[in-house]
Design a protein around this motif. Structure first.
Motif, PDB file in Angstrom:
ATOM      1  N   LEU A   4       0.814  -1.214   0.000  1.00 41.76           N
ATOM      2  CA  LEU A   4       0.000   0.000   0.000  1.00 41.76           C
ATOM      3  C   LEU A   4       0.850   1.268   0.000  1.00 41.76           C
ATOM      4  CD1 LEU A   4      -2.748  -1.098   2.575  1.00 41.76           C
ATOM      5  CD2 LEU A   4      -2.808  -1.246   0.074  1.00 41.76           C
ATOM      6  N   ARG A   5       1.998   1.250   0.629  1.00 45.16           N
ATOM      7  CA  ARG A   5       2.826   2.446   0.725  1.00 45.16           C
ATOM      8  C   ARG A   5       3.391   2.875  -0.622  1.00 45.16           C
ATOM      9  NH1 ARG A   5       6.427   1.452   6.253  1.00 45.16           N
ATOM     10  NH2 ARG A   5       4.642   1.408   7.713  1.00 45.16           N
ATOM     11  N   SER A   6       3.458   1.953  -1.561  1.00 49.52           N
ATOM     12  CA  SER A   6       4.036   2.279  -2.872  1.00 49.52           C
ATOM     13  C   SER A   6       2.990   2.777  -3.861  1.00 49.52           C
ATOM     14  CB  SER A   6       4.736   1.050  -3.455  1.00 49.52           C
ATOM     15  OG  SER A   6       3.789   0.040  -3.773  1.00 49.52           O
ATOM     16  N   PHE A   7       1.698   2.768  -3.488  1.00 44.92           N
ATOM     17  CA  PHE A   7       0.649   3.190  -4.411  1.00 44.92           C
ATOM     18  C   PHE A   7       0.765   4.693  -4.688  1.00 44.92           C
ATOM     19  CE2 PHE A   7      -2.861  -0.234  -3.715  1.00 44.92           C
ATOM     20  CZ  PHE A   7      -1.914  -1.228  -3.923  1.00 44.92           C
TER      21      PHE A   7
ATOM     22  N   GLN B 123      -3.014   5.426  -8.870  1.00 45.17           N
ATOM     23  CA  GLN B 123      -3.409   4.062  -8.544  1.00 45.17           C
ATOM     24  C   GLN B 123      -4.474   4.019  -7.451  1.00 45.17           C
ATOM     25  OE1 GLN B 123       0.572   2.695  -7.612  1.00 45.17           O
ATOM     26  NE2 GLN B 123       0.757   1.589  -9.548  1.00 45.17           N
ATOM     27  N   TRP B 124      -4.390   4.954  -6.510  1.00 42.97           N
ATOM     28  CA  TRP B 124      -5.353   4.972  -5.410  1.00 42.97           C
ATOM     29  C   TRP B 124      -6.749   5.357  -5.882  1.00 42.97           C
ATOM     30  CZ3 TRP B 124      -5.728   2.616  -1.127  1.00 42.97           C
ATOM     31  CH2 TRP B 124      -4.627   2.352  -0.324  1.00 42.97           C
ATOM     32  N   ARG B 125      -6.853   6.240  -6.885  1.00 44.85           N
ATOM     33  CA  ARG B 125      -8.177   6.720  -7.298  1.00 44.85           C
ATOM     34  C   ARG B 125      -9.103   5.577  -7.727  1.00 44.85           C
ATOM     35  NH1 ARG B 125      -5.249  11.380  -8.988  1.00 44.85           N
ATOM     36  NH2 ARG B 125      -4.814  10.474 -11.033  1.00 44.85           N
ATOM     37  N   PRO B 126      -8.705   4.716  -8.678  1.00 46.73           N
ATOM     38  CA  PRO B 126      -9.618   3.625  -9.031  1.00 46.73           C
ATOM     39  C   PRO B 126      -9.792   2.606  -7.907  1.00 46.73           C
ATOM     40  CG  PRO B 126      -7.522   3.371 -10.182  1.00 46.73           C
ATOM     41  CD  PRO B 126      -7.512   4.727  -9.548  1.00 46.73           C
TER      42      PRO B 126
ATOM     43  N   LEU C 245      -2.165  -1.680 -11.555  1.00 45.01           N
ATOM     44  CA  LEU C 245      -1.528  -2.404 -10.451  1.00 45.01           C
ATOM     45  C   LEU C 245      -1.357  -3.865 -10.832  1.00 45.01           C
ATOM     46  CD1 LEU C 245      -3.533  -0.807  -7.531  1.00 45.01           C
ATOM     47  CD2 LEU C 245      -1.040  -0.750  -7.719  1.00 45.01           C
ATOM     48  N   PRO C 246      -0.230  -4.468 -10.456  1.00 49.03           N
ATOM     49  CA  PRO C 246       0.006  -5.869 -10.828  1.00 49.03           C
ATOM     50  C   PRO C 246      -0.771  -6.844  -9.965  1.00 49.03           C
ATOM     51  CG  PRO C 246       1.832  -5.034  -9.514  1.00 49.03           C
ATOM     52  CD  PRO C 246       0.918  -3.869  -9.760  1.00 49.03           C
TER      53      PRO C 246
END
Length: 276
Positions: A47-50, A54-57, A155-156
């Motif tokens: 989560l810290r690397s988002f 990436q966080w919006r969707p 995101l993978p």
């Protein structure tokens, strides 16, 4: 695939057994928490690397998770499992048909619409709020498909879905706590809610993952259309919810329209990709 569909609908019927004690909100909260644990274990998101993009969707998907399950379970509580799942199924059908310009897809959409009219036709006993909740769940399922595609691109692996499930589980902490406080849970109701989380989240997730390694995505997509039939049958066997002949006919029409649309689209793509 049969196990996935049956598990999903049995989970929904088991959840309905807990509604009189926990209410739909309490049952959905427990299910969301189970889903969060399962997906976090499988996806292990960093989560810290988002990034913000990436966080919006992911946040949008979390909101859809939270709304879709609550509106579906509330609809099941009011109009029954078979009708609620059939109306919710219009979401993915609409997404599939919206991007198409083929005449057969337009015909399928019109046929499905006729089935919906039969299912929701005004009667003295018609529960319009229940129908509205099921249609909101359908909109959420359509949004889930579109957002999941975006999350998958940004995101993978399962990181995006896992993060969305975790956020949705956090959103339900105050709601679930309040519901469980107001509706004093019994051991049986809690076990039903936990079983619903496992049967409707963990089992379908793993079964679908294994199935897609063995069958073409086209066939999997067509098979998804049997879920409303499973829901109607399980609603009858487990919850004693019986549908009339007209409702069974409408469900069959909607399921057939989806199968024809998905199947012919896949055949068209395969023929287009053949070497000349």
């Amino acid at each position: 695939m049969v196990g996935s569909g049956l598990s999903n609908q049995v989970g929904a019927s088991v959840a309905a057994l807990a509604f009189p004690v926990l209410g739909p909100v309490g049952v959905v909260a427990v299910r969301q928490w189970v889903a969060a644990v399962v997906l976090l274990s499988a996806g292990r998101p960093n989560l810290r690397s988002f990034t913000a993009a990436q966080w919006r969707p992911v946040l949008g998907l979390a909101a859809v998770f939270a709304t879709m399950n609550l509106t579906l379970y509330a609809a099941i509580d009011r109009i029954g499992l078979g009708l609620a799942v059939t109306l919710e199924f219009l979401g993915p059908l609409a997404v599939a048909l919206a991007s198409s310009r083929r005449r057969i897809d337009l015909a399928c959409a019109l046929v499905a619409a006729a089935g919906v009219v039969v299912l929701t036709r005004p009667r003295p006993s018609t529960d319009y709020l229940g129908i509205g909740l099921a249609l909101i769940a359908a909109v959420c399922w359509g949004c889930y498909i579109l957002l999941n595609r975006t999350v998958g691109e940004r995101l993978p692996g399962l990181q995006g879905s896992a993060a969305a499930a975790a956020v949705s589980g956090l959103l339900y902490l105050p709601l679930g706590a309040a519901a469980l406080w107001l509706h004093q849970p019994t051991v049986g109701a809690l076990l039903c809610a936990l079983a619903a989380g496992v049967l409707s989240s963990a089992v379908p997730f793993l079964a679908d993952l294994l199935a897609l390694r063995r069958v073409p995505a086209r066939f999997f997509g067509i098979f998804m259309s049997v879920n409303p039939v499973f829901a109607a049958l399980i609603g009858m066997l487990v919850l004693d919810q019986h549908l009339g002949a007209a409702s069974w006919l409408a469900i069959t029409v909607i399921v057939t329209a989806n199968a024809v649309s998905v199947g012919t689209a896949a055949n068209t793509r395969r023929k287009t990709n053949l070497p000349r």
